[in-house]
Design a protein around this motif. Structure first.
Motif, PDB file in Angstrom:
ATOM      1  N   HIS A  68      90.088  73.112  44.756  1.00 26.33           N
ATOM      2  CA  HIS A  68      89.547  74.270  45.479  1.00 26.33           C
ATOM      3  C   HIS A  68      88.191  73.933  46.099  1.00 26.33           C
ATOM      4  O   HIS A  68      87.937  74.250  47.262  1.00 26.33           O
ATOM      5  CB  HIS A  68      89.416  75.457  44.515  1.00 26.33           C
ATOM      6  CG  HIS A  68      88.825  76.675  45.136  1.00 26.33           C
ATOM      7  ND1 HIS A  68      89.440  77.372  46.144  1.00 26.33           N
ATOM      8  CD2 HIS A  68      87.663  77.321  44.887  1.00 26.33           C
ATOM      9  CE1 HIS A  68      88.682  78.397  46.493  1.00 26.33           C
ATOM     10  NE2 HIS A  68      87.599  78.385  45.743  1.00 26.33           N
ATOM     11  N   ARG A  69      87.331  73.256  45.340  1.00 27.65           N
ATOM     12  CA  ARG A  69      86.007  72.889  45.845  1.00 27.65           C
ATOM     13  C   ARG A  69      86.124  72.043  47.107  1.00 27.65           C
ATOM     14  O   ARG A  69      85.436  72.279  48.094  1.00 27.65           O
ATOM     15  CB  ARG A  69      85.226  72.119  44.758  1.00 27.65           C
ATOM     16  CG  ARG A  69      83.784  71.797  45.151  1.00 27.65           C
ATOM     17  CD  ARG A  69      83.203  70.710  44.279  1.00 27.65           C
ATOM     18  NE  ARG A  69      83.922  69.462  44.413  1.00 27.65           N
ATOM     19  CZ  ARG A  69      83.820  68.639  45.465  1.00 27.65           C
ATOM     20  NH1 ARG A  69      83.030  68.934  46.469  1.00 27.65           N
ATOM     21  NH2 ARG A  69      84.505  67.523  45.508  1.00 27.65           N
ATOM     22  N   GLU A  70      87.023  71.056  47.087  1.00 25.74           N
ATOM     23  CA  GLU A  70      87.190  70.196  48.267  1.00 25.74           C
ATOM     24  C   GLU A  70      87.713  70.984  49.466  1.00 25.74           C
ATOM     25  O   GLU A  70      87.303  70.749  50.598  1.00 25.74           O
ATOM     26  CB  GLU A  70      88.109  69.022  47.930  1.00 25.74           C
ATOM     27  CG  GLU A  70      87.430  68.019  47.011  1.00 25.74           C
ATOM     28  CD  GLU A  70      88.113  66.668  46.994  1.00 25.74           C
ATOM     29  OE1 GLU A  70      89.082  66.457  47.749  1.00 25.74           O
ATOM     30  OE2 GLU A  70      87.646  65.806  46.231  1.00 25.74           O
ATOM     31  N   GLU A  71      88.626  71.919  49.210  1.00 23.79           N
ATOM     32  CA  GLU A  71      89.148  72.752  50.292  1.00 23.79           C
ATOM     33  C   GLU A  71      88.044  73.634  50.873  1.00 23.79           C
ATOM     34  O   GLU A  71      87.965  73.807  52.089  1.00 23.79           O
ATOM     35  CB  GLU A  71      90.301  73.614  49.787  1.00 23.79           C
ATOM     36  CG  GLU A  71      91.522  72.824  49.367  1.00 23.79           C
ATOM     37  CD  GLU A  71      92.222  72.149  50.521  1.00 23.79           C
ATOM     38  OE1 GLU A  71      92.260  72.715  51.635  1.00 23.79           O
ATOM     39  OE2 GLU A  71      92.727  71.031  50.324  1.00 23.79           O
ATOM     40  N   VAL A  72      87.208  74.184  50.027  1.00 22.90           N
ATOM     41  CA  VAL A  72      86.108  75.029  50.494  1.00 22.90           C
ATOM     42  C   VAL A  72      85.118  74.201  51.314  1.00 22.90           C
ATOM     43  O   VAL A  72      84.634  74.647  52.354  1.00 22.90           O
ATOM     44  CB  VAL A  72      85.407  75.731  49.311  1.00 22.90           C
ATOM     45  CG1 VAL A  72      84.088  76.361  49.738  1.00 22.90           C
ATOM     46  CG2 VAL A  72      86.333  76.785  48.722  1.00 22.90           C
ATOM     47  N   GLU A  73      84.831  72.983  50.875  1.00 18.95           N
ATOM     48  CA  GLU A  73      83.928  72.132  51.656  1.00 18.95           C
ATOM     49  C   GLU A  73      84.493  71.878  53.049  1.00 18.95           C
ATOM     50  O   GLU A  73      83.753  71.909  54.036  1.00 18.95           O
ATOM     51  CB  GLU A  73      83.667  70.819  50.929  1.00 18.95           C
ATOM     52  CG  GLU A  73      82.673  70.973  49.798  1.00 18.95           C
ATOM     53  CD  GLU A  73      82.214  69.647  49.218  1.00 18.95           C
ATOM     54  OE1 GLU A  73      82.824  68.603  49.508  1.00 18.95           O
ATOM     55  OE2 GLU A  73      81.225  69.681  48.463  1.00 18.95           O
ATOM     56  N   ALA A  74      85.798  71.644  53.144  1.00 21.43           N
ATOM     57  CA  ALA A  74      86.418  71.434  54.458  1.00 21.43           C
ATOM     58  C   ALA A  74      86.296  72.697  55.312  1.00 21.43           C
ATOM     59  O   ALA A  74      85.997  72.626  56.510  1.00 21.43           O
ATOM     60  CB  ALA A  74      87.883  71.033  54.293  1.00 21.43           C
ATOM     61  N   LEU A  75      86.504  73.856  54.712  1.00 21.96           N
ATOM     62  CA  LEU A  75      86.370  75.122  55.428  1.00 21.96           C
ATOM     63  C   LEU A  75      84.932  75.324  55.903  1.00 21.96           C
ATOM     64  O   LEU A  75      84.696  75.752  57.038  1.00 21.96           O
ATOM     65  CB  LEU A  75      86.797  76.276  54.512  1.00 21.96           C
ATOM     66  CG  LEU A  75      86.815  77.663  55.117  1.00 21.96           C
ATOM     67  CD1 LEU A  75      87.832  77.760  56.247  1.00 21.96           C
ATOM     68  CD2 LEU A  75      87.130  78.694  54.038  1.00 21.96           C
ATOM     69  N   CYS A  76      83.974  74.976  55.072  1.00 26.80           N
ATOM     70  CA  CYS A  76      82.561  75.102  55.449  1.00 26.80           C
ATOM     71  C   CYS A  76      82.196  74.134  56.577  1.00 26.80           C
ATOM     72  O   CYS A  76      81.438  74.489  57.485  1.00 26.80           O
ATOM     73  CB  CYS A  76      81.668  74.891  54.234  1.00 26.80           C
ATOM     74  SG  CYS A  76      81.811  76.208  53.000  1.00 26.80           S
ATOM     75  N   ARG A  77      82.736  72.923  56.526  1.00 22.05           N
ATOM     76  CA  ARG A  77      82.487  71.961  57.614  1.00 22.05           C
ATOM     77  C   ARG A  77      83.029  72.501  58.932  1.00 22.05           C
ATOM     78  O   ARG A  77      82.418  72.324  59.988  1.00 22.05           O
ATOM     79  CB  ARG A  77      83.120  70.611  57.298  1.00 22.05           C
ATOM     80  CG  ARG A  77      82.302  69.748  56.361  1.00 22.05           C
ATOM     81  CD  ARG A  77      82.801  68.314  56.298  1.00 22.05           C
ATOM     82  NE  ARG A  77      84.187  68.216  55.888  1.00 22.05           N
ATOM     83  CZ  ARG A  77      84.614  68.175  54.627  1.00 22.05           C
ATOM     84  NH1 ARG A  77      83.749  68.217  53.634  1.00 22.05           N
ATOM     85  NH2 ARG A  77      85.903  68.081  54.353  1.00 22.05           N
ATOM     86  N   THR A  78      84.168  73.185  58.883  1.00 18.66           N
ATOM     87  CA  THR A  78      84.748  73.772  60.092  1.00 18.66           C
ATOM     88  C   THR A  78      83.770  74.739  60.734  1.00 18.66           C
ATOM     89  O   THR A  78      83.624  74.758  61.958  1.00 18.66           O
ATOM     90  CB  THR A  78      86.071  74.493  59.758  1.00 18.66           C
ATOM     91  OG1 THR A  78      86.998  73.541  59.258  1.00 18.66           O
ATOM     92  CG2 THR A  78      86.665  75.161  60.981  1.00 18.66           C
ATOM     93  N   ALA A  79      83.090  75.547  59.927  1.00 22.01           N
ATOM     94  CA  ALA A  79      82.123  76.512  60.475  1.00 22.01           C
ATOM     95  C   ALA A  79      81.032  75.783  61.255  1.00 22.01           C
ATOM     96  O   ALA A  79      80.659  76.201  62.351  1.00 22.01           O
ATOM     97  CB  ALA A  79      81.516  77.348  59.356  1.00 22.01           C
ATOM     98  N   ALA A  80      80.537  74.685  60.714  1.00 22.97           N
ATOM     99  CA  ALA A  80      79.484  73.923  61.384  1.00 22.97           C
ATOM    100  C   ALA A  80      79.989  73.296  62.685  1.00 22.97           C
ATOM    101  O   ALA A  80      79.235  73.167  63.653  1.00 22.97           O
ATOM    102  CB  ALA A  80      78.946  72.842  60.453  1.00 22.97           C
ATOM    103  N   GLU A  81      81.267  72.924  62.718  1.00 22.85           N
ATOM    104  CA  GLU A  81      81.840  72.284  63.907  1.00 22.85           C
ATOM    105  C   GLU A  81      82.071  73.267  65.054  1.00 22.85           C
ATOM    106  O   GLU A  81      82.326  72.852  66.178  1.00 22.85           O
ATOM    107  CB  GLU A  81      83.166  71.615  63.536  1.00 22.85           C
ATOM    108  CG  GLU A  81      82.990  70.445  62.583  1.00 22.85           C
ATOM    109  CD  GLU A  81      84.287  70.027  61.899  1.00 22.85           C
ATOM    110  OE1 GLU A  81      85.351  70.622  62.190  1.00 22.85           O
ATOM    111  OE2 GLU A  81      84.220  69.112  61.062  1.00 22.85           O
ATOM    112  N   LEU A  82      81.983  74.570  64.798  1.00 19.86           N
ATOM    113  CA  LEU A  82      82.260  75.585  65.816  1.00 19.86           C
ATOM    114  C   LEU A  82      81.007  76.034  66.552  1.00 19.86           C
ATOM    115  O   LEU A  82      81.068  76.948  67.370  1.00 19.86           O
ATOM    116  CB  LEU A  82      82.941  76.792  65.161  1.00 19.86           C
ATOM    117  CG  LEU A  82      84.296  76.508  64.530  1.00 19.86           C
ATOM    118  CD1 LEU A  82      84.777  77.712  63.731  1.00 19.86           C
ATOM    119  CD2 LEU A  82      85.317  76.122  65.591  1.00 19.86           C
TER     120      LEU A  82
END
Length: 195
Positions: A68-82
């Motif tokens: 779950h932690r790794e999935e959340v980090e990927a989701l958070c990185r997506t926010a920065a990429e937008l």
């Protein structure tokens, strides 16, 4: 901005390879069979012994938390990429990614409400990642001013965890939610924000 979420990832290269193999195997197995999937199946899929799995993850909860932690980090990185998108497009794209994340990972859907420190850190990371996108859209007058990021995450979590007839139905429900979140253009003399 990279979220500061604690990881159990070992420092030694050989131990990291086993750890990464277990995470990848767990991610796939949980997606297929839910969080109660067989740990023996996960170890077999990772091509490691069950003892190696337990050495890295003493409990099932430890393994679920790490995936779950790794999935959340990927989701958070997506926010920065937008960052380069217009405020509404950035917010809508991130919320769509959030729906995909939860929809594909129903094993973690209840994780958003767990009280453990790790899951609470993940919730905070998601709020910290999505909050600026919502703030930007609200400041631009393209998102309704009333909801908080916590309101939005709860709404999207609810949409994501319902069983749908097909992907098209899920997309229609999400489109309705986004339409409700989007500010309506103000009439002359009215304040923007749809209210």
């Amino acid at each position: 901005m990279e979220p500061a979420l604690p990881s159990r990832r070992p420092k030694r290269a050989d131990a990291r390879r086993n750890f990464d193999a277990l995470i990848e195997a767990a991610r796939g197995t949980f997606a297929e069979h839910g969080a109660q999937a067989s740990l023996e199946d996960i170890a077999r899929r990772a091509e490691v012994s069950i003892a190696t799995l337990y050495r890295n993850f003493p409990t099932r909860e430890d393994l679920v938390e790490e995936v779950h932690r790794e999935e959340v980090e990927a989701l958070c990185r997506t926010a920065a990429e937008l960052d380069g998108l217009e405020p509404w497009e950035a917010l809508a794209a991130w919320l769509r990614r959030f729906v995909e994340y939860i929809g594909a990972k129903l094993a973690f859907a209840d994780a958003l409400n767990r009280a453990t420190d790790s899951f609470q850190a993940c919730r905070k990371a998601m709020r910290d990642a999505g909050g600026p996108l919502l703030d930007s859209a609200q400041r631009a007058g393209v998102a309704r001013p009333e909801p908080s990021i916590d309101d939005i995450l709860r709404m999207i979590s609810g949409i994501s965890t319902v069983e749908y007839v097909d992907d098209a139905q899920r997309e229609r429900v999400l489109a309705l939610a986004l339409a409700g979140l989007r500010a309506t253009p103000a009439a002359p003399g009215e304040r923007p924000g749809g209210g």
